[in-house]
Design a protein around this motif. Structure first.
Motif, PDB file in Angstrom:
ATOM      1  N   ALA A 289       0.831  -1.216   0.000  1.00  0.00           N
ATOM      2  CA  ALA A 289       0.000   0.000   0.000  1.00  0.00           C
ATOM      3  C   ALA A 289       0.860   1.258   0.000  1.00  0.00           C
ATOM      4  N   ASP A 290       1.991   1.231   0.706  1.00  0.00           N
ATOM      5  CA  ASP A 290       2.868   2.402   0.728  1.00  0.00           C
ATOM      6  C   ASP A 290       3.455   2.677  -0.657  1.00  0.00           C
ATOM      7  N   ALA A 293       0.817   4.497  -2.605  1.00  0.00           N
ATOM      8  CA  ALA A 293       0.700   5.872  -2.118  1.00  0.00           C
ATOM      9  C   ALA A 293       1.845   6.745  -2.614  1.00  0.00           C
ATOM     10  N   TYR A 295       3.195   6.689  -5.582  1.00  0.00           N
ATOM     11  CA  TYR A 295       3.229   6.829  -7.037  1.00  0.00           C
ATOM     12  C   TYR A 295       3.508   8.254  -7.529  1.00  0.00           C
TER      13      TYR A 295
END
Length: 336
Positions: A289-290, A293, A295
């Motif tokens: 998920a990090d 985030a 991107y």
């Protein structure tokens, strides 16, 4: 004599034939399957798959005016399978992709990858921007090189259990689990990661192995995923029954070597136009998920990020029409 690939039926509206080729590569040869004419789109599969995982994209991209080419990654199918584990490092797989582009008489390509193929595609774009003008990542987000040594990270995951990547590290260990019943193992593996058949929340996680256990112990025992037909499974199992699993698994066994090889690229962004497609039920999105985030910094050329609700890990096979539409719209929007 070269092996003859089994015939693969084409959709009745396919505008171009499906062509199998063997082209030279640094390891010897790459087997590829090609359909269509136009700008080159190189399709790179993941584990445990083959060129066949792009069977829905080849005719769709050809019909949209592209030269779609799906490869068997080194170690898979009819491509070369070097014996040395070290021959499966990431930079070798990038060199194979470059060799395919050159062998097809092209100067550049858009590269699209799923699962490990997404990481191969990302590294191809990162290290050879002169060849790969855009990149699409399916399933696995882009994480720039760097950070802690991979083997140390994976060893810490799972507590008393063993993460599947760590389980795959020792040569011969996973092969001993898979190869006595390749078809059954592949059926369970795909069911474990697909929408509609994956274990329910709270069930033992199939990405982890209990001490002294096997991955298969946690695979669901029910039907195949809706997207995976018996004929599809027969084809995939037949490839691995012929080749064995070592070539595919060796990709996991050189991750520390990749970490060292790419140390000079630590934190480097991919600046070419990019695309991400993930499944909303894919565990990769939770683990990384990090990375998603980040991107705006790591993929400054990102033109679209799509999470397919209710979709598992195998996005281009589980949701082919939606994936094809996203890919074709993105390709049409690329500069040049």
């Amino acid at each position: 004599m070269p092996e003859t690939p089994p015939p693969v039926p084409l959709p009745p509206t396919a505008p171009h034939p499906l062509i199998h080729r063997l082209v030279p590569s640094p390891a010897g040869r790459v087997h590829l399957v090609e359909q269509g004419r136009g700008p080159l789109v190189l399709l790179v599969h993941g584990f445990p798959e083959s060129w066949y995982s792009w069977r829905h994209q080849l005719p769709a991209l050809a019909a949209a005016g592209y030269r779609a080419v799906a490869v068997d990654v080194r170690g898979y199918g009819r491509s070369s399978r070097p014996a040395a584990v070290d021959a499966y490092r990431m930079l070798d797989l990038v060199a194979d992709n470059v060799a395919v582009v050159e062998a097809l008489g092209e100067r550049s390509a858009v590269v699209v990858g799923h699962d490990w193929g997404a990481t191969i595609a990302a590294t191809s774009a990162l290290t050879r921007p002169d060849v790969f003008r855009a990149v699409a990542l399916l399933g696995v987000p882009y994480s720039p090189p760097g950070g802690p040594r991979p083997s140390e990270v994976f060893a810490r995951m799972g507590g008393d259990e063993e993460f599947y990547v760590a389980y795959f590290q020792q040569p011969g260990r996973a092969e001993a689990e898979i190869e006595p019943d390749v078809r059954g193992w592949l059926a369970g593996f795909h069911a474990a990661l697909s929408a509609g058949t994956m274990p329910a929340p709270g069930a033992p996680d199939p990405h982890f192995v209990g001490r002294g256990g096997t991955l298969r112990e946690r695979f669901p025992a029910g039907p195949l995923p809706a997207w995976l037909g018996e004929d599809d499974l027969d084809f995939l199992a037949g490839e691995f029954e012929r080749t064995g699993m070592a070539g595919a698994l060796n990709r996991y066994r050189v991750m520390d070597r990749d970490w060292a090889d790419l140390a000079d690229r630590e934190g480097a962004p991919i600046r070419q136009p990019s695309l991400f497609i993930g499944g909303g039920l894919d565990a990769s999105l939770a683990w990384l998920a990090d990375a998603v985030a980040a991107y705006p910094e790591t993929l400054p050329g990102l033109l679209g990020s799509h999470i397919l609700d209710g979709c598992g890990h195998f996005v281009q096979q589980e949701r082919p029409e939606e994936t094809n539409r996203i890919l074709i719209d993105w390709l049409a929007a690329l500069p040049g």
